[in-house]
Design a protein around this motif. Structure first.
Motif, PDB file in Angstrom:
ATOM      1  N   ASP A   8       4.471  82.611  25.072  1.00 17.86           N
ATOM      2  CA  ASP A   8       3.266  83.366  25.235  1.00 17.86           C
ATOM      3  C   ASP A   8       2.241  83.110  24.257  1.00 17.86           C
ATOM      4  OD1 ASP A   8       4.555  84.716  23.016  1.00 17.86           O
ATOM      5  OD2 ASP A   8       5.029  86.479  24.271  1.00 17.86           O
ATOM      6  N   THR A   9       1.104  83.838  24.009  1.00 15.65           N
ATOM      7  CA  THR A   9       0.250  83.665  22.954  1.00 15.65           C
ATOM      8  C   THR A   9       0.633  83.627  21.738  1.00 15.65           C
ATOM      9  OG1 THR A   9      -1.732  84.433  24.333  1.00 15.65           O
ATOM     10  CG2 THR A   9      -2.035  84.457  21.917  1.00 15.65           C
ATOM     11  N   PHE A  10       1.533  84.933  21.395  1.00 14.21           N
ATOM     12  CA  PHE A  10       2.301  84.971  19.983  1.00 14.21           C
ATOM     13  C   PHE A  10       3.061  83.705  19.845  1.00 14.21           C
ATOM     14  CE2 PHE A  10       5.903  85.948  17.668  1.00 14.21           C
ATOM     15  CZ  PHE A  10       5.326  86.378  16.486  1.00 14.21           C
ATOM     16  N   GLY A  11       3.827  83.258  20.732  1.00 16.71           N
ATOM     17  CA  GLY A  11       4.751  82.182  20.515  1.00 16.71           C
ATOM     18  C   GLY A  11       4.125  80.907  20.162  1.00 16.71           C
ATOM     19  N   ALA A  12       2.903  80.529  20.960  1.00 17.28           N
ATOM     20  CA  ALA A  12       2.308  79.295  21.058  1.00 17.28           C
ATOM     21  C   ALA A  12       1.580  79.588  19.430  1.00 17.28           C
ATOM     22  CB  ALA A  12       1.130  79.188  21.991  1.00 17.28           C
ATOM     23  N   VAL A  13       0.912  80.495  19.194  1.00 16.61           N
ATOM     24  CA  VAL A  13       0.379  80.418  17.884  1.00 16.61           C
ATOM     25  C   VAL A  13       1.400  80.398  16.700  1.00 16.61           C
ATOM     26  CG1 VAL A  13      -0.922  81.833  16.127  1.00 16.61           C
ATOM     27  CG2 VAL A  13      -1.619  81.879  18.478  1.00 16.61           C
ATOM     28  N   ALA A  14       2.653  80.937  16.743  1.00 15.50           N
ATOM     29  CA  ALA A  14       3.680  80.937  15.912  1.00 15.50           C
ATOM     30  C   ALA A  14       4.171  79.440  15.656  1.00 15.50           C
ATOM     31  CB  ALA A  14       4.879  81.921  16.128  1.00 15.50           C
ATOM     32  N   LEU A  15       4.512  79.162  16.874  1.00 12.70           N
ATOM     33  CA  LEU A  15       5.142  77.399  16.691  1.00 12.70           C
ATOM     34  C   LEU A  15       3.942  76.366  16.052  1.00 12.70           C
ATOM     35  CD1 LEU A  15       6.845  77.704  20.293  1.00 12.70           C
ATOM     36  CD2 LEU A  15       7.871  77.201  18.102  1.00 12.70           C
ATOM     37  N   VAL A  16       2.854  76.569  16.369  1.00 10.86           N
ATOM     38  CA  VAL A  16       1.486  75.772  16.068  1.00 10.86           C
ATOM     39  C   VAL A  16       1.549  76.042  14.300  1.00 10.86           C
ATOM     40  CG1 VAL A  16      -0.667  75.246  15.786  1.00 10.86           C
ATOM     41  CG2 VAL A  16       0.178  75.550  18.175  1.00 10.86           C
ATOM     42  N   VAL A  17       1.699  77.091  13.678  1.00 10.49           N
ATOM     43  CA  VAL A  17       1.608  77.368  12.633  1.00 10.49           C
ATOM     44  C   VAL A  17       3.014  76.809  11.801  1.00 10.49           C
ATOM     45  CG1 VAL A  17       2.041  79.246  10.710  1.00 10.49           C
ATOM     46  CG2 VAL A  17       0.121  79.542  12.832  1.00 10.49           C
ATOM     47  N   PHE A  18       4.169  76.891  12.493  1.00  7.15           N
ATOM     48  CA  PHE A  18       5.310  76.395  12.093  1.00  7.15           C
ATOM     49  C   PHE A  18       5.329  75.018  11.897  1.00  7.15           C
ATOM     50  CE2 PHE A  18       9.997  75.159  12.129  1.00  7.15           C
ATOM     51  CZ  PHE A  18      10.224  76.232  11.064  1.00  7.15           C
ATOM     52  N   ALA A  19       4.743  74.256  12.940  1.00  7.37           N
ATOM     53  CA  ALA A  19       4.569  72.723  12.850  1.00  7.37           C
ATOM     54  C   ALA A  19       3.729  72.474  11.887  1.00  7.37           C
ATOM     55  CB  ALA A  19       4.211  72.443  14.213  1.00  7.37           C
ATOM     56  N   LEU A  20       2.651  73.351  11.538  1.00  8.43           N
ATOM     57  CA  LEU A  20       1.670  73.117  10.297  1.00  8.43           C
ATOM     58  C   LEU A  20       2.527  73.068   9.071  1.00  8.43           C
ATOM     59  CD1 LEU A  20      -1.093  72.381   9.246  1.00  8.43           C
ATOM     60  CD2 LEU A  20      -1.630  75.031   9.406  1.00  8.43           C
ATOM     61  N   HIS A  21       3.405  74.256   9.005  1.00  8.28           N
ATOM     62  CA  HIS A  21       4.181  74.586   7.898  1.00  8.28           C
ATOM     63  C   HIS A  21       4.969  73.264   7.435  1.00  8.28           C
ATOM     64  CE1 HIS A  21       6.236  77.294   5.245  1.00  8.28           C
ATOM     65  NE2 HIS A  21       7.325  76.892   5.678  1.00  8.28           N
ATOM     66  N   LEU A  22       5.759  72.744   8.516  1.00  8.76           N
ATOM     67  CA  LEU A  22       6.542  71.525   8.342  1.00  8.76           C
ATOM     68  C   LEU A  22       5.844  70.227   7.701  1.00  8.76           C
ATOM     69  CD1 LEU A  22       9.038  71.960  11.313  1.00  8.76           C
ATOM     70  CD2 LEU A  22       9.276  72.979   9.233  1.00  8.76           C
ATOM     71  N   GLY A  23       4.659  70.141   8.558  1.00  7.68           N
ATOM     72  CA  GLY A  23       3.883  69.181   8.173  1.00  7.68           C
ATOM     73  C   GLY A  23       3.395  69.236   6.487  1.00  7.68           C
ATOM     74  N   PHE A  24       2.915  70.203   6.220  1.00 10.44           N
ATOM     75  CA  PHE A  24       2.804  70.434   4.868  1.00 10.44           C
ATOM     76  C   PHE A  24       3.804  70.506   3.893  1.00 10.44           C
ATOM     77  CE2 PHE A  24       2.005  73.655   1.040  1.00 10.44           C
ATOM     78  CZ  PHE A  24       0.627  72.987   0.855  1.00 10.44           C
ATOM     79  N   ASN A  25       4.974  70.710   4.196  1.00 10.97           N
ATOM     80  CA  ASN A  25       6.192  70.604   3.570  1.00 10.97           C
ATOM     81  C   ASN A  25       6.446  69.110   2.941  1.00 10.97           C
ATOM     82  OD1 ASN A  25       8.759  71.538   2.406  1.00 10.97           O
ATOM     83  ND2 ASN A  25       9.713  70.320   3.876  1.00 10.97           N
TER      84      ASN A  25
END
Length: 299
Positions: A8-25
């Protein structure tokens, strides 16, 4: 939160943010290496993650009891975890974030190949086979496109070894009794075993400290708290809510964000070959993860 059948919308936003988090790591690791020697930094990260996880498990009333038959696979996963991050931290010291991330996130390729050989019912479909070829082509483009053959090439190869170790951990979870162990205990196995192994290995890699500044300490705390412990638990929380295949399909975003951040934050020169390799690997990961499968993440 109730189990859902789709993103859903929450899941999509959370997963995009998480992917950004990993990239920033990946950027944070490279910056942190300026203050701490890479292997020593990896050991500190695991040691700090042990403390954070113990506190979190105590607050949640979670014990560390695991089935006896899961002990050996747990020890193996911990050893692979140590080797993975020894290679990854060293790779980011020798090559760019963009190149290391493209190669590291080829992990689903090696996991899919091993699963097809070792696990009944995991035969490659035409779509997944195309994904494998695309992603492997991307890795080959990244490796063969390097002009210099010195430390940078060594860094690229170390990133490849890290990807293979990550795939080995995921395979271990899929085919051994370690799959019966809850996520928090799986992670505790990995950081608890890797911490002493990495700190011991760091004795053979020169000085522990380089030129520690506040930014390096902040980077280490970021990795310990927000990546190696709570970040990993957040991933499994998302996995408990949404279908594994849908969650895994977002994994192609992590190397995309890593390349963009390496260019934007560190000023890395991202040439045509790197963008081409990134496109091939990202497309391959997406195709590989299109059907339901066990997804794993290494942060």
């Amino acid at each position: 939160m109730q189990r859902k059948s789709h993103i859903d919308t929450f899941g999509a936003v959370a997963l995009v943010v998480f992917a950004l988090h990993l990239g920033f790591n990946q950027v944070v690791i490279k910056v942190t290496n300026g203050g701490f020697a890479p292997v020593f930094a990896a050991g500190l990260r695991s040691l700090g993650a042990v403390a954070v996880l113990l506190l979190w498990m105590r607050l949640r009333g979670i014990g560390f009891q695991v089935p006896r038959r899961a002990m050996l696979p747990g020890l193996i996963s911990g050893g692979l975890f140590a080797l993975e991050f020894m290679c990854l931290f060293s790779a980011l010291d020798l090559t760019t974030v963009s190149r290391a991330s493209v190669i590291l996130y080829s992990m689903p390729v090696w996991l899919a190949i091993a699963s097809a050989v070792l696990i009944p019912g995991e035969a490659l479909t035409p779509v997944r086979a195309v994904g494998l070829l695309l992603a492997m082509g991307g890795v080959a483009l990244a490796l063969l496109g390097r002009v210099d053959v010195g430390a940078g090439l060594l860094g690229d190869l170390l990133a490849l070894v890290a990807a293979l170790c990550w795939a080995g951990i995921a395979l271990c979870v899929k085919i051994t009794p370690l799959s019966e162990v809850p996520p928090a205990q799986q992670l505790m196995f990995q950081v608890l075993i890797s911490a002493p192994l990495l700190l011991l290995a760091s004795l053979f890699f020169g000085d522990f400290i380089r030129d520690v500044q506040p930014i390096h300490v902040a980077g280490m705390l970021f990795q310990i708290v927000l990546v190696a412990s709570l970040g990993f638990l957040a991933w499994f929380w998302l996995m408990s809510i949404y279908p594994a295949s849908s969650v895994a399909s977002f994994s192609f975003l992590s190397p995309v964000f890593a390349v963009i951040l390496g260019w934007a934050v560190l000023g890395e020169d991202v040439g045509f070959r790197v963008w081409g390799a990134l496109g091939l690997v990202a497309a391959g990961i997406y195709l590989i993860n299109r059907r339901p499968r066990v997804a794993a993440v290494r942060i």
